[in-house]
Design a protein around this motif. Structure first.
Motif, short mmCIF file in Angstrom:
data_model
loop_
_atom_site.label_atom_id
_atom_site.label_comp_id
_atom_site.label_asym_id
_atom_site.label_seq_id
_atom_site.Cartn_x
_atom_site.Cartn_y
_atom_site.Cartn_z
N GLY A 1 -3.27 14.23 2.40
CA GLY A 1 -2.09 14.45 1.57
C GLY A 1 -0.88 13.65 1.99
N LEU A 2 -0.94 12.93 3.11
CA LEU A 2 0.21 12.21 3.67
C LEU A 2 0.15 10.74 3.29
N TYR A 3 1.32 10.17 3.00
CA TYR A 3 1.40 8.79 2.53
C TYR A 3 1.83 7.83 3.63
N ALA A 4 1.00 6.80 3.82
CA ALA A 4 1.37 5.66 4.66
C ALA A 4 1.78 4.53 3.72
N ASN A 5 3.04 4.09 3.84
CA ASN A 5 3.60 3.09 2.94
C ASN A 5 3.89 1.82 3.74
N LEU A 6 3.39 0.68 3.30
CA LEU A 6 3.62 -0.55 4.02
C LEU A 6 3.48 -1.75 3.10
N THR A 7 4.19 -2.83 3.45
CA THR A 7 4.16 -4.09 2.69
C THR A 7 3.91 -5.23 3.66
N ARG A 8 3.03 -6.17 3.27
CA ARG A 8 2.76 -7.34 4.09
C ARG A 8 2.62 -8.57 3.19
N PHE B 1 0.84 -1.21 0.00
CA PHE B 1 0.00 0.00 0.00
C PHE B 1 0.87 1.25 0.00
N CYS B 2 0.49 2.21 -0.84
CA CYS B 2 0.80 3.62 -0.59
C CYS B 2 -0.56 4.28 -0.44
N ALA B 3 -0.94 4.54 0.80
CA ALA B 3 -2.28 5.05 1.12
C ALA B 3 -2.17 6.52 1.50
N ARG B 4 -3.01 7.35 0.88
CA ARG B 4 -2.91 8.80 1.10
C ARG B 4 -4.12 9.34 1.84
N GLY B 5 -3.85 10.08 2.91
CA GLY B 5 -4.89 10.77 3.66
C GLY B 5 -4.36 12.10 4.13
#
Length: 370
Positions: free
Chosen positions: A228-235, A222-226
């Motif tokens: 304007g800010l990006y939360a980046n994570l891999t699972r 995921f590169c999830a934007r809220g």
């Protein structure tokens, strides 16, 4: 929010003074969100620029948009610090005329200074933003960090929900779609959802999803934007037990990542982190891995503000967010961290409901057995 915007307007006006220009224009999705404390000028998710822009002069702060967008932005997005200038949607020249009027026809700096990237001609007096303002954008204020925590938690919870529900008969499209649906349900933009199933996982680092079934294991990114800010994570999710070799690859990337995270201190340069990563890969027996995928870098209002490479001398500081993604064929680890006081790292995308192991004092994710 208004207090945060006031501080940012002060920073922008410092730029006006230092650069001896009469206006600052901010068109990008990232810069608009930064200047407005998390408002969105996005309609088309894949666009770099949005349907409104910020214009700041020594005396006033404006949001410039057209008659299609103005009412919604005023009702739902914009803080009170800005006046709104509305131009007819079919008359982009009217906006440029307004900018010339309020800046006295003077020099303007902008985050998007290439005419080819715009849908309307603009003044050739526009120059790029100075580095000092770019640095301010990358260092989180306390109010920004609070929003970032919300985004990180929602993104990681969405990831956990989806992978716990996943089935080996799902296609990569289905897994990516479920991920996007979970993010939208929490109010986040699914800016990126990568999926690799059992066959494609060891082949491609950037595995855009396909119609193949995922099979015995899959990676979801995921590169999830809220705001304007990006939360980046891999699972990862597994259906059945991983082989010893596969488990060992995951262990390697977690240990390599620990080297990077230990270096994320104020004053460390990004090239130093890159070289430490290269050395760590070599020590683990994978000397070419550093060249097979970018390793991440700083994050925030872009999925990666700066990607670390051998020549990036930019310096880490308190308040800067980072997202590293060391990888090997079939294994990867990634979360979004922010550097706090005394060099401590806070994992913004940690979810206690996802399985993890401790690596050098930090809980790091392991594949979820489903």
């Amino acid at each position: 929010m208004n207090e945060e915007v006031s501080k940012k307007l002060e920073l922008i006006r410092q730029t006006l003074h230092e650069s001896e220009v009469q206006g600052v224009r901010l068109r990008g999705i990232d810069w608009f969100a930064w200047a407005t404390a998390g408002a969105s000028n996005t309609v088309l998710l894949t666009a770099e620029t949005g349907v409104a822009e910020v214009l700041v002069t020594t005396d006033e702060a404006w949001v410039l948009t057209d008659e299609i967008e103005a009412q919604r932005l005023q009702d739902e997005e914009l803080p009170a610090n800005f006046k709104v200038h509305v131009n007819p949607w079919a008359d982009g020249a009217a906006r440029e005329s307004f900018v010339r009027d309020v800046t006295g026809g003077g020099k303007v700096v902008s985050d998007v200074s290439d005419n080819a990237k715009r849908d309307r001609p603009i003044s050739n007096l526009e120059k790029p933003l100075p580095l000092s303002l770019q640095h301010h954008k990358r260092v989180m204020m306390s109010s920004e960090l609070e929003r970032y925590r919300q985004v990180g938690q929602k993104a990681s919870q969405a990831m956990t929900e989806v992978l716990k529900a996943a089935k080996p008969t799902w296609t990569e499209y289905q897994l990516a779609g479920a991920g996007a649906e979970a993010l939208w349900a929490k109010g986040l933009h699914p800016a990126l959802t990568l999926v690799a199933g059992e066959r494609r996982l060891p082949l491609y680092r950037h595995a855009t999803p396909t119609g193949e079934q995922i099979g015995r294991q899959a990676m979801l990114v995921f590169c999830a934007r809220g705001y304007g800010l990006y939360a980046n994570l891999t699972r990862f999710v597994c259906f059945g037990k991983l082989s010893g070799e596969q488990s060992e690859l995951h262990s390697h990337v977690r240990e390599i990542e620990a080297v990077v995270l230990n270096l994320c201190q104020p004053g460390t340069t990004l090239d130093a982190v890159y070289h430490a990563l290269a050395q760590a890969y070599e020590q683990h027996g994978f000397p070419n891995a550093i060249r097979e995928h970018h390793q991440g870098g700083t994050t925030g209002y872009l999925a990666r503000e700066i990607v670390a490479n051998p020549t990036t001398t930019d310096t880490l500081a308190e308040g800067i967010a980072v997202a590293w993604n060391p990888s090997l064929p079939g294994a990867k680890v990634e979360d979004t961290f922010v550097i706090l006081k005394d060099g401590k790292l806070e994992n913004l995308t940690f979810d206690s409901n996802f399985p993890s192991v401790e690596v050098e004092g930090r809980l790091r994710p392991v594949p979820l057995y489903n």
